[in-house]
Enzyme design. Structure first.
Site, PDB file in Angstrom:
ATOM      1  N   CYS A 108       5.853  15.039   2.601  1.00  0.00           N
ATOM      2  CA  CYS A 108       5.542  14.035   3.457  1.00  0.00           C
ATOM      3  C   CYS A 108       5.747  14.554   4.857  1.00  0.00           C
ATOM      4  O   CYS A 108       5.365  14.403   5.870  1.00  0.00           O
ATOM      5  CB  CYS A 108       6.179  12.753   3.259  1.00  0.00           C
ATOM      6  N   GLU A 133      -3.705  14.951   7.554  1.00  0.00           N
ATOM      7  CA  GLU A 133      -2.552  15.445   6.519  1.00  0.00           C
ATOM      8  C   GLU A 133      -3.272  16.080   5.411  1.00  0.00           C
ATOM      9  O   GLU A 133      -4.375  15.557   4.669  1.00  0.00           O
ATOM     10  CB  GLU A 133      -1.901  14.171   5.987  1.00  0.00           C
TER      11      GLU A 133
HETATM   12  P1  NAD Z   1      -1.231   8.095  -3.356  1.00  0.00           P
HETATM   13  O1  NAD Z   1      -1.201   6.820  -2.313  1.00  0.00           O
HETATM   14  O2  NAD Z   1      -2.642   8.572  -3.763  1.00  0.00           O
HETATM   15  O3  NAD Z   1      -0.475   7.478  -4.607  1.00  0.00           O
HETATM   16  C1  NAD Z   1       0.875   7.047  -4.753  1.00  0.00           C
HETATM   17  C2  NAD Z   1       1.228   5.976  -5.679  1.00  0.00           C
HETATM   18  O4  NAD Z   1       0.050   4.899  -5.315  1.00  0.00           O
HETATM   19  C3  NAD Z   1       0.652   6.594  -7.083  1.00  0.00           C
HETATM   20  O5  NAD Z   1       1.631   5.805  -7.998  1.00  0.00           O
HETATM   21  C4  NAD Z   1      -0.694   5.725  -7.235  1.00  0.00           C
HETATM   22  O6  NAD Z   1      -0.895   5.696  -8.614  1.00  0.00           O
HETATM   23  C5  NAD Z   1      -0.516   4.591  -6.645  1.00  0.00           C
HETATM   24  N1  NAD Z   1      -1.705   3.830  -6.067  1.00  0.00           N
HETATM   25  C6  NAD Z   1      -2.874   4.491  -5.693  1.00  0.00           C
HETATM   26  N2  NAD Z   1      -3.715   3.813  -5.366  1.00  0.00           N
HETATM   27  C7  NAD Z   1      -3.228   2.391  -5.636  1.00  0.00           C
HETATM   28  C8  NAD Z   1      -3.823   1.020  -5.328  1.00  0.00           C
HETATM   29  N3  NAD Z   1      -4.965   0.818  -4.834  1.00  0.00           N
HETATM   30  N4  NAD Z   1      -2.953   0.176  -5.925  1.00  0.00           N
HETATM   31  C9  NAD Z   1      -1.633   0.466  -6.207  1.00  0.00           C
HETATM   32  N5  NAD Z   1      -0.995   1.531  -6.399  1.00  0.00           N
HETATM   33  C10 NAD Z   1      -2.059   2.680  -5.984  1.00  0.00           C
HETATM   34  O7  NAD Z   1      -0.312   9.153  -2.655  1.00  0.00           O
HETATM   35  P2  NAD Z   1       0.051  10.520  -3.731  1.00  0.00           P
HETATM   36  O8  NAD Z   1      -0.951  11.387  -3.425  1.00  0.00           O
HETATM   37  O9  NAD Z   1       0.684  10.177  -4.991  1.00  0.00           O
HETATM   38  O10 NAD Z   1       1.228  11.053  -2.785  1.00  0.00           O
HETATM   39  C11 NAD Z   1       0.932  11.921  -1.415  1.00  0.00           C
HETATM   40  C12 NAD Z   1       0.945  11.058  -0.347  1.00  0.00           C
HETATM   41  O11 NAD Z   1       2.521  10.277  -0.350  1.00  0.00           O
HETATM   42  C13 NAD Z   1       1.181  11.849   0.973  1.00  0.00           C
HETATM   43  O12 NAD Z   1       0.345  11.133   2.072  1.00  0.00           O
HETATM   44  C14 NAD Z   1       2.458  11.897   1.350  1.00  0.00           C
HETATM   45  O13 NAD Z   1       2.555  11.963   2.679  1.00  0.00           O
HETATM   46  C15 NAD Z   1       3.035  10.433   0.861  1.00  0.00           C
HETATM   47  N6  NAD Z   1       4.462  10.665   0.970  1.00  0.00           N
HETATM   48  C16 NAD Z   1       5.339   9.819   1.767  1.00  0.00           C
HETATM   49  C17 NAD Z   1       6.660  10.087   1.665  1.00  0.00           C
HETATM   50  C18 NAD Z   1       7.670   9.225   2.755  1.00  0.00           C
HETATM   51  O14 NAD Z   1       8.759   9.004   2.639  1.00  0.00           O
HETATM   52  N7  NAD Z   1       7.118   8.760   3.766  1.00  0.00           N
HETATM   53  C19 NAD Z   1       7.193  10.698   0.513  1.00  0.00           C
HETATM   54  C20 NAD Z   1       6.360  11.410  -0.339  1.00  0.00           C
HETATM   55  C21 NAD Z   1       5.212  11.361  -0.204  1.00  0.00           C
END
Ligand code: NAD
Length: 504
Positions: free
Chosen positions: A309, A406
């Site tokens: 992230c 991103e």
């Molecule tokens: P994502 O948003 O696709 O998924 C994250 C989580 O949310 C997963 O467990 C997924 O199953 C769940 N999810 C997805 N859609 C949902 C919905 N409609 N309702 C409820 N839950 C749902 O993200 P990802 O691909 O797993 O992770 C990558 C992203 O995470 C990147 O954008 C990255 O920047 C961010 N990230 C942020 C931090 C931070 O601390 N700011 C840290 C790590 C990753």
């Protein structure tokens, strides 16, 4: 798993991976109440090792019914008070025991994350150290956090009490599976809540192992539960649940926006969001050792395959040194090529899955079409696994997709700037505000710019520095929550104001 000596070499890790047995010992079922169970609907999903394409395991795929059950158990556990009303010092002991168990099992936990999502074992071991430190820090904090006595007259005694919130659901991503889990779960448990964890469908295995260890550590039934499954099924069900008091999320900005809607449609649950970033890393010509800075700038984007992230994905370089500096970054990136994630010498591993792999390659294509100059990488590496080399584009402008969006992969976008004012404008020209880096010897400039950057954290002459004492989170569309430090512990408690009238 054979444990004659801790794994050190590539061969050691390969042997350890070969000894993993999901049918015997390692769990793939949901952890609900105090038992590992199949999903109510009997559904499963396949988790695949992206470095080899091999199937690792079939994992329970939870849905609405599983969420409802878990929320019910979490609420009952909370109401019994066995954990929520336990003296903080006693909660601390259980969580420290869990941290010790995690430490004793750190190689296995690290291996699960590596196999599940492709990151290198060296990186996973670093995550384990971070996750264990987080449990220890939050456990140690909880019996040192005081409430307040308000400054009233003698007609009253006014107390501000800190109380656990109730049921906390935590939804986490796949890029640092267990470490992101620890950043949410450790403070929420320490504060006395019942916690339901939904790991990413791309990396569910270490969360289920954590559940086994939590039970062994003595967490009471229903206090910690794990529901593997998809976002649009069980994730959505938790976010819409009327029985969840707080939702702590780390993931993409798009999902974060969706969760805000779910909170509004249901019970106005407290919502903490840790979302995406497109972080600027700003290099001035006055740096003493540009070779060193270039190595850090390369690692800032290529570590963990760029699936970070706070990746330093926008490199802003003062124009007089730009050409020479890019050469140094490209040179540094040569030693950061992807390799077998089980080889401790590999700097990068595999991309998490086919979807993300295609997405990254799509951005590389777009960068070429938009007229950015490719200076390194750019082509996927042939193989059964999903590998993309360090890729560097120069001449990027803020209008280009690779300059704004991103990518979440090993793709660096380089911008030039003429002066401090232009650097600030470029750096802040983003919907995100997670991290920013500043490399300069000029302390006046550093202080001026640190204040002007719209960012949750600023790294000065380093990238991604910090420890458990520092809050981690973003501004703007990077979210509103703060992980780590005592600030995260405070997020998982409610303030109760008690005004006691005194006879005078
Ligand atoms: P994502 O948003 O696709 O998924 C994250 C989580 O949310 C997963 O467990 C997924 O199953 C769940 N999810 C997805 N859609 C949902 C919905 N409609 N309702 C409820 N839950 C749902 O993200 P990802 O691909 O797993 O992770 C990558 C992203 O995470 C990147 O954008 C990255 O920047 C961010 N990230 C942020 C931090 C931070 O601390 N700011 C840290 C790590 C990753």
């Amino acid at each position: 798993m054979s444990r004659s000596h801790p794994p050190e070499t590539h061969a050691d890790w390969q042997a350890l991976a070969a000894s993993l047995r999901f049918e015997k010992g390692l769990e793939t079922r949901a952890f609900v109440d105090d038992a590992f169970v199949a999903a109510v609907g009997g559904e499963t999903f396949t988790t695949i090792n992206p470095a080899t394409g091999e199937t690792l395991a079939e994992v329970a795929s939870c849905d609405v019914a599983d969420a409802d059950l878990a929320v019910g158990h979490a609420r009952s556990a909370f109401e019994t008070g066995e954990w929520s009303r336990l003296a903080p010092g006693k909660r601390k002991k259980v969580l420290l025991r869990l941290a010790d168990l995690m430490e004793a099992n750190r190689h296995e936990l690290a291996l699960l994350d590596t196999l599940d999502m492709g990151k290198t074992v060296s990186s996973s071991l670093g995550d384990m150290a971070g996750a264990i430190a987080c449990f220890r820090y939050q456990a140690e904090c909880i019996d040192k956090l005081y409430g307040e006595v308000a400054p009233t007259g003698e007609e009253a005694l006014a107390l501000v009490l800190r109380e656990p919130m109730g049921v906390v659901a935590s939804i986490v991503p796949w890029n640092f599976p267990l470490m992101m889990t620890a950043w949410k779960v450790a403070p929420a448990l320490a504060a006395g809540n019942s916690v339901i964890l939904k790991p990413s469908e791309k990396s569910p295995l270490s969360a289920l192992r954590l559940a086994q260890l939590a039970r062994e550590a003595g967490l009471p039934r229903g206090v910690f539960q794990v529901l593997p499954g998809f976002g649009h099924t069980v994730g959505k069900a938790l976010a819409l649940s009327m029985g969840v008091d707080c939702l702590a999320f780390t993931g993409s900005t798009a999902t974060g926006k969706q969760l805000m809607q779910y909170a509004g449609q249901s019970n106005l649950k407290r919502l903490y969001l840790e979302c995406g970033g497109k972080s600027p890393n700003i290099v001035f010509a006055d740096c003493k050792d540009l070779n060193r800075v270039a190595k850090h700038a390369a690692a800032a984007i290529f570590h963990n395959q760029g699936e970070v992230c706070i990746a330093g994905s926008r490199l802003l370089v003062e124009n007089p040194i730009r050409e020479a500096f890019i050469d140094k970054v490209v040179e540094a990136a040569k030693s950061m090529q992807p390799g077998d994630p089980l080889d401790p010498a590999s700097f990068m591993g595999a991309i998490v899955d086919e979807t993300q792999y295609r997405r990254i390659l799509g951005y590389i294509e777009k960068g070429r079409e938009e007229g950015a100059r490719l200076r390194a990488g750019g082509e996927a590496i042939e193989g059964p696994g999903l590998f993309i080399p360090p890729t560097v584009f120069d001449g990027v402008t803020p209008e280009m997709a690779i300059g704004r969006e991103e990518i979440f992969g090993p793709v660096l976008s380089v911008f030039g700037f003429d002066d401090e004012a232009e650097a600030v404008v470029l750096a802040n020209d983003s919907v995100y505000g997670l991290a920013a880096g500043l490399w300069s010897q000029d302390i006046d400039r550093i202080m001026r710019m640190t204040r002007r950057l719209h960012s949750g954290q600023v790294f000065v002459n380093n990238w991604a520095g910090g420890d458990q004492t520092m809050p981690f989170g973003g501004v703007k569309q990077s979210g509103n929550g703060r992980d780590k430090s005592h600030h995260s512990l405070e997020e998982y408690s409610e303030l109760k104001a008690v005004w006691m009238s005194l006879a005078t």
